[in-house]
Enzyme design. Structure first.
Site, mmCIF file in Angstrom:
data_model
loop_
_atom_site.group_PDB
_atom_site.id
_atom_site.type_symbol
_atom_site.label_atom_id
_atom_site.label_comp_id
_atom_site.label_asym_id
_atom_site.label_seq_id
_atom_site.Cartn_x
_atom_site.Cartn_y
_atom_site.Cartn_z
ATOM 1 N N SER A 162 0.838 -1.198 0.000
ATOM 2 C CA SER A 162 0.000 0.000 0.000
ATOM 3 C C SER A 162 0.875 1.250 0.000
ATOM 4 O O SER A 162 1.991 1.224 0.548
ATOM 5 C CB SER A 162 -0.871 0.032 1.261
ATOM 6 O OG SER A 162 -1.476 1.296 1.412
ATOM 7 N N TYR B 104 -1.098 -0.248 10.108
ATOM 8 C CA TYR B 104 -1.214 -0.661 8.693
ATOM 9 C C TYR B 104 0.033 -0.250 7.904
ATOM 10 O O TYR B 104 0.541 -1.016 7.083
ATOM 11 C CB TYR B 104 -2.476 -0.015 8.129
ATOM 12 C CG TYR B 104 -2.865 -0.409 6.718
ATOM 13 C CD1 TYR B 104 -3.463 -1.639 6.446
ATOM 14 C CD2 TYR B 104 -2.683 0.471 5.654
ATOM 15 C CE1 TYR B 104 -3.850 -1.981 5.153
ATOM 16 C CE2 TYR B 104 -3.071 0.148 4.364
ATOM 17 C CZ TYR B 104 -3.650 -1.084 4.117
ATOM 18 O OH TYR B 104 -4.039 -1.408 2.837
HETATM 19 P P1 NDP Z 1 -11.420 -5.661 1.149
HETATM 20 O O1 NDP Z 1 -11.583 -5.282 2.577
HETATM 21 O O2 NDP Z 1 -12.417 -5.230 0.139
HETATM 22 O O3 NDP Z 1 -11.289 -7.275 1.046
HETATM 23 C C1 NDP Z 1 -10.434 -7.929 1.941
HETATM 24 C C2 NDP Z 1 -10.280 -9.360 1.509
HETATM 25 O O4 NDP Z 1 -9.326 -9.998 2.389
HETATM 26 C C3 NDP Z 1 -11.558 -10.166 1.613
HETATM 27 O O5 NDP Z 1 -11.539 -11.151 0.598
HETATM 28 C C4 NDP Z 1 -11.424 -10.847 2.995
HETATM 29 O O6 NDP Z 1 -12.173 -12.065 3.104
HETATM 30 C C5 NDP Z 1 -9.934 -11.128 3.009
HETATM 31 N N1 NDP Z 1 -9.360 -11.299 4.333
HETATM 32 C C6 NDP Z 1 -9.281 -10.394 5.344
HETATM 33 N N2 NDP Z 1 -8.677 -10.935 6.416
HETATM 34 C C7 NDP Z 1 -8.368 -12.219 6.062
HETATM 35 C C8 NDP Z 1 -7.760 -13.307 6.737
HETATM 36 N N3 NDP Z 1 -7.319 -13.189 8.011
HETATM 37 N N4 NDP Z 1 -7.631 -14.483 6.084
HETATM 38 C C9 NDP Z 1 -8.063 -14.627 4.807
HETATM 39 N N5 NDP Z 1 -8.656 -13.636 4.108
HETATM 40 C C10 NDP Z 1 -8.798 -12.452 4.750
HETATM 41 O O7 NDP Z 1 -9.937 -5.184 0.761
HETATM 42 P P2 NDP Z 1 -9.369 -4.520 -0.586
HETATM 43 O O8 NDP Z 1 -9.796 -5.326 -1.742
HETATM 44 O O9 NDP Z 1 -9.595 -3.077 -0.536
HETATM 45 O O10 NDP Z 1 -7.808 -4.745 -0.338
HETATM 46 C C11 NDP Z 1 -7.086 -5.847 -0.858
HETATM 47 C C12 NDP Z 1 -5.617 -5.657 -0.525
HETATM 48 O O11 NDP Z 1 -5.176 -4.415 -1.081
HETATM 49 C C13 NDP Z 1 -5.324 -5.574 0.968
HETATM 50 O O12 NDP Z 1 -4.076 -6.160 1.230
HETATM 51 C C14 NDP Z 1 -5.265 -4.090 1.222
HETATM 52 O O13 NDP Z 1 -4.488 -3.805 2.356
HETATM 53 C C15 NDP Z 1 -4.616 -3.617 -0.055
HETATM 54 N N6 NDP Z 1 -4.831 -2.213 -0.367
HETATM 55 C C16 NDP Z 1 -6.096 -1.722 -0.564
HETATM 56 C C17 NDP Z 1 -6.272 -0.392 -0.900
HETATM 57 C C18 NDP Z 1 -7.615 0.217 -1.165
HETATM 58 O O14 NDP Z 1 -7.674 1.453 -1.375
HETATM 59 N N7 NDP Z 1 -8.702 -0.528 -1.193
HETATM 60 C C19 NDP Z 1 -5.119 0.511 -0.996
HETATM 61 C C20 NDP Z 1 -3.853 -0.118 -0.780
HETATM 62 C C21 NDP Z 1 -3.731 -1.432 -0.478
HETATM 63 P P3 NDP Z 1 -13.752 -12.065 3.548
HETATM 64 O O15 NDP Z 1 -14.504 -11.523 2.365
HETATM 65 O O16 NDP Z 1 -14.070 -13.489 3.796
HETATM 66 O O17 NDP Z 1 -13.859 -11.186 4.751
#
Ligand code: NDP
Length: 245
Positions: free
Chosen positions: A143, A156
């Site tokens: 990120s 984070y």
């Molecule tokens: P979301 O919150 O939309 O989705 C998160 C996903 O991670 C879901 O599929 C969730 O599963 C899964 N998840 C969370 N915790 C666990 C765990 N302990 N074990 C397995 N699966 C887990 O996130 P984003 O799509 O926004 O983000 C995706 C990645 O991109 C992350 O690493 C985030 O930090 C990074 N990111 C996002 C940004 C943004 O602006 N959105 C910016 C920069 C980085 P479930 O659906 O079952 O809860």
């Protein structure tokens, strides 16, 4: 034209929603069979599976918590005895934003654990097989917060900066075995993670003047997994509309 991956497998953690689901769809469109991990949102994961299967690609749902060694082993060990993913995308991420002065140790540990223990446990499960096969691609979703630091996100930012360090160290360890490791660093992307943010306050900080789309992250991940990216390793590729240069 990208060469056909001939039924190779891509494992995406956190693939039920947001960026992870877009990555799963993009890699499926490139011909990779998908192992789709998520934590608990079975309904969303099933919809992603339906979309992938509708284009004739296999999708296996793998619900497990990436921070839990027992769940990771139970889900992956039996599969890894027969098959090895060519691609691992460590995408699962979690934020709990609060000023450090008010942060509990649980909030600190939980956020670090999803990014860092998740990376460690899932990557370590697969790595020996990848090294034996002398091929593979590992992409860690980090990120902008881990590059620039973000107030309210000390946990984070530390988690993602840690993952950037791990990306570079692992890339150096295994490049000779033809396993390439890179980090993809999104800025503000429209997903559930950013749904509560006040866009009007944030957009003036983004030169492109808008949030990014999950598909704009996914296409870069797909490129890094392709033959065209065969000499890229240990890099952090930013997708942030110019928010951090
Ligand atoms: P979301 O919150 O939309 O989705 C998160 C996903 O991670 C879901 O599929 C969730 O599963 C899964 N998840 C969370 N915790 C666990 C765990 N302990 N074990 C397995 N699966 C887990 O996130 P984003 O799509 O926004 O983000 C995706 C990645 O991109 C992350 O690493 C985030 O930090 C990074 N990111 C996002 C940004 C943004 O602006 N959105 C910016 C920069 C980085 P479930 O659906 O079952 O809860």
């Amino acid at each position: 034209m990208i060469a056909s991956p001939k039924g190779k497998i891509a494992l995406i953690t956190g693939g039920s929603r947001g960026i992870g689901s877009a990555i799963a769809r993009a890699l499926a469109e490139d011909g990779y069979h998908i192992w789709l991990n998520y934590k608990k949102n079975h309904r969303a994961a099933s919809e992603v599976m339906r979309q992938i299967e509708s284009i004739g690609i296999n999708c296996r749902l793998l619900p497990f918590d990436v921070t839990d060694p027992k769940s990771v082993a139970e889900a992956l060990s039996p599969l890894l005895e027969k098959e090895t993913p060519y691609i691992l995308v460590n995408n699962a991420g979690f934020n709990k934003d609060v000023l450090l002065a008010l942060m509990t140790q649980t909030e600190w540990k939980e956020v670090l654990s999803v990014s860092l223990d998740g990376f460690f446990l899932v990557t370590k499960s697969i790595l020996a097989n990848m090294l034996r096969k002398r091929e593979g691609r590992i992409i860690n979703i980090v990120s902008t917060s881990g590059q620039s630091g973000m107030p309210g996100q000390v946990n984070y930012s530390a988690a993602k900066a840690g993952l950037i360090g791990a990306t570079k160290a692992l890339a150096s360890e295994i490049a000779k075995r033809n396993v390439l490791v890179n980090a993809v660093s999104p800025g503000f992307i429209k997903t559930e993670m950013t749904a509560d943010l006040d866009e009007k306050k944030i957009i003036p900080m983004i030169p492109a003047g808008r949030f990014g789309k999950p598909e704009e992250v996914a296409s870069v991940v797909a490129f890094l997994c392709s033959e065209k990216a065969s000499y890229i390793t240990g890099q952090v590729i930013s997708i942030n509309g110019g928010a951090y240069m």
